[in-house]
Design an enzyme around this catalytic site. Structure first.
Site, mmCIF file in Angstrom:
data_model
loop_
_atom_site.group_PDB
_atom_site.id
_atom_site.type_symbol
_atom_site.label_atom_id
_atom_site.label_comp_id
_atom_site.label_asym_id
_atom_site.label_seq_id
_atom_site.Cartn_x
_atom_site.Cartn_y
_atom_site.Cartn_z
ATOM 1 N N TYR A 114 0.287 -1.081 0.029
ATOM 2 C CA TYR A 114 -0.205 -0.036 0.186
ATOM 3 C C TYR A 114 0.685 1.640 -0.386
ATOM 4 O O TYR A 114 1.866 1.110 0.336
ATOM 5 C CB TYR A 114 -0.805 0.090 0.607
ATOM 6 N N LYS B 179 4.441 0.599 2.431
ATOM 7 C CA LYS B 179 4.552 -1.041 2.754
ATOM 8 C C LYS B 179 4.202 -2.172 2.206
ATOM 9 O O LYS B 179 3.177 -1.826 0.703
ATOM 10 C CB LYS B 179 4.370 -1.030 4.075
ATOM 11 N N PHE C 131 -3.487 0.944 12.318
ATOM 12 C CA PHE C 131 -3.184 -0.523 11.276
ATOM 13 C C PHE C 131 -2.119 -1.190 11.686
ATOM 14 O O PHE C 131 -1.701 -2.677 11.537
ATOM 15 C CB PHE C 131 -4.265 -1.131 10.387
ATOM 16 N N ASP C 132 -0.699 -0.716 10.468
ATOM 17 C CA ASP C 132 0.394 -0.386 10.363
ATOM 18 C C ASP C 132 1.558 -1.050 11.138
ATOM 19 O O ASP C 132 1.857 -1.409 11.399
ATOM 20 C CB ASP C 132 0.669 -0.505 8.384
ATOM 21 N N THR C 133 1.041 -0.360 11.935
ATOM 22 C CA THR C 133 2.239 -0.389 13.580
ATOM 23 C C THR C 133 1.739 -2.121 13.952
ATOM 24 O O THR C 133 3.298 -2.476 14.032
ATOM 25 C CB THR C 133 2.018 1.251 14.412
#
Length: 396
Positions: A98, A169, A190-192
């Protein structure tokens, strides 16, 4: 939904959007042109519309009709994490990725991001704006917030990746779909959380230095995002401590496991560290009204030192009883002297650069300096003060 999807794309790139009519067309066309002319693998671009209320959705539909290997998906609720979860869970690509719709990250970093995943060298890959090889253009406020947040992650959660927030990422699809069930956040954290869970499982995270230019018209609510991130960190730490973070991962994933016992120690140390930091800041604010900042910081550090060492002795390193308790506190005191020196040095440097800094600036300096000292303190406690080999030698 939209234009026909290519069969089994190698990489699916998700672009989450919400009311992004101003930049969407230019960004998607630029991304599509880059992938079509430069990227050597099959691709699919998915525009994930988070219930936009302007002309973003009709524009996304038009782009999916005009451009091959572009599709649009509409979600009825907002949330970057919700968009990524929805698309990644259904993807049949080898790798899912993304990027932010403003394309702040230079696209030339995309192939280096994807390559180690396709080769099997890594399981996840992230762009980092915080390495020496990165070239970043952004305001001082965002720079300070980003560095402080990532420093807090490294010092309290023991992570090894450098930049959790960069919107650039990629993940092997089998890995992403295995991790999704334990990632709870649906928005910016979310991505963390995905990275925290991945590192907890010993997955391999590859970092790529990026060129990055800040979008001055960013819609992110920084204050809310910071608050949500801090709550998310506390929740993930509790999950790790409770053992709920253990999930099955793909057979093909090669684990780079942490040393024995370290996963528990990092989580426990993180919880105690967060509590100690909050107590330290509260004490600092109290004594700051009574004495100069350097003295207030010294008193706050000394008061929190004894309780912190005792808590880590009992819960992090699971040492009970009075045997060697005095030695542990004396040696732990040496580790805390580092906190005092570093935090005092940070405050002194702040007052040297800014003659009359605000209390808010002093608090930021204390948090950043303590973050650096916390990492060193954990290493000293693990390898020296509570080293199990020393206990065995003493018992022999």
């Amino acid at each position: 939904m939209t234009a026909a999807r290519s069969a089994s794309p190698v990489v699916e790139v998700v672009v989450p959007v919400y009311n992004e009519q101003r930049v969407l067309a230019d960004s998607i066309r630029r991304l599509h042109d880059y992938l079509e002319t430069t990227f050597p693998y099959g691709f699919l671009i998915t525009i994930a519309d988070n219930d936009s209320t302007d002309g973003t959705w009709p524009l996304a539909l038009g782009l999916s009709t005009d451009l091959p290997n572009v599709r649009a998906v509409r979600l009825e609720k907002r949330g970057k994490g919700r968009a990524l979860r929805t698309v990644w869970a259904q993807s049949n690509a080898d790798v899912v990725a993304y990027m932010d719709v403003d394309l702040s990250t230079d696209l030339n970093a995309f192939l280096p991001l994807i390559a180690p995943l396709l080769s099997g060298h890594s399981d996840l890959a992230i762009g980092t704006r915080l390495s020496r090889g990165s070239n970043v253009v952004r305001g001082a406020k965002r720079e300070i917030i980003s560095r402080s947040y990532n420093l807090l992650l490294r010092s309290t959660m023991g992570v090894r990746f450098s930049d959790a927030q960069c919107g650039f990422k990629a993940v092997r699809t089998d890995v992403a779909q295995a991790l999704l069930p334990v990632v709870e956040n649906e928005e910016w954290f979310f991505d963390t959380e995905l990275l925290l869970m991945a590192e907890q499982l010993g997955l391999r995270i590859h970092e790529v230095p990026v060129d990055w230019v800040d979008d001055p018209d960013s819609r992110v609510d920084i204050r809310r995002a910071v608050s949500d991130d801090l709550r998310g960190m506390a929740r993930v730490a509790r999950k790790i401590l409770s053992g709920a973070a253990h999930i099955p991962v793909p057979v093909s994933v090669q684990h780079a496991r942490l040393p024995a016992g370290m996963a528990w120690q990092l989580a426990s140390f993180a919880i105690i560290g967060v509590i100690s930091t909050l107590v330290h800041l509260a004490l600092y604010l109290f004594f700051r009204a009574l004495m100069p900042p350097l003295a207030a910081n010294a008193v706050a550090v000394l008061i929190t030192a004894v309780a912190n060492i005792a808590a880590n002795r009992r819960f992090t390193f699971r040492v009970t009883g009075w045997a060697r308790a005095v030695r542990h506190h004396l040696e732990g005191g040496v580790a805390f002297l580092i906190s005092l020196v570093v935090s005092t040095g940070g405050l002194a440097l702040l007052h040297l650069v800014v003659p009359a800094p605000s209390t808010h600036a002093e608090l930021i300096a204390v948090v950043v300096a303590n973050g650096l000292a916390t990492l060193v303190r954990f290493l000293l406690l693990r390898t020296w003060v509570f080293n199990p080999r020393r206990a065995k030698q003493a018992a022999a």
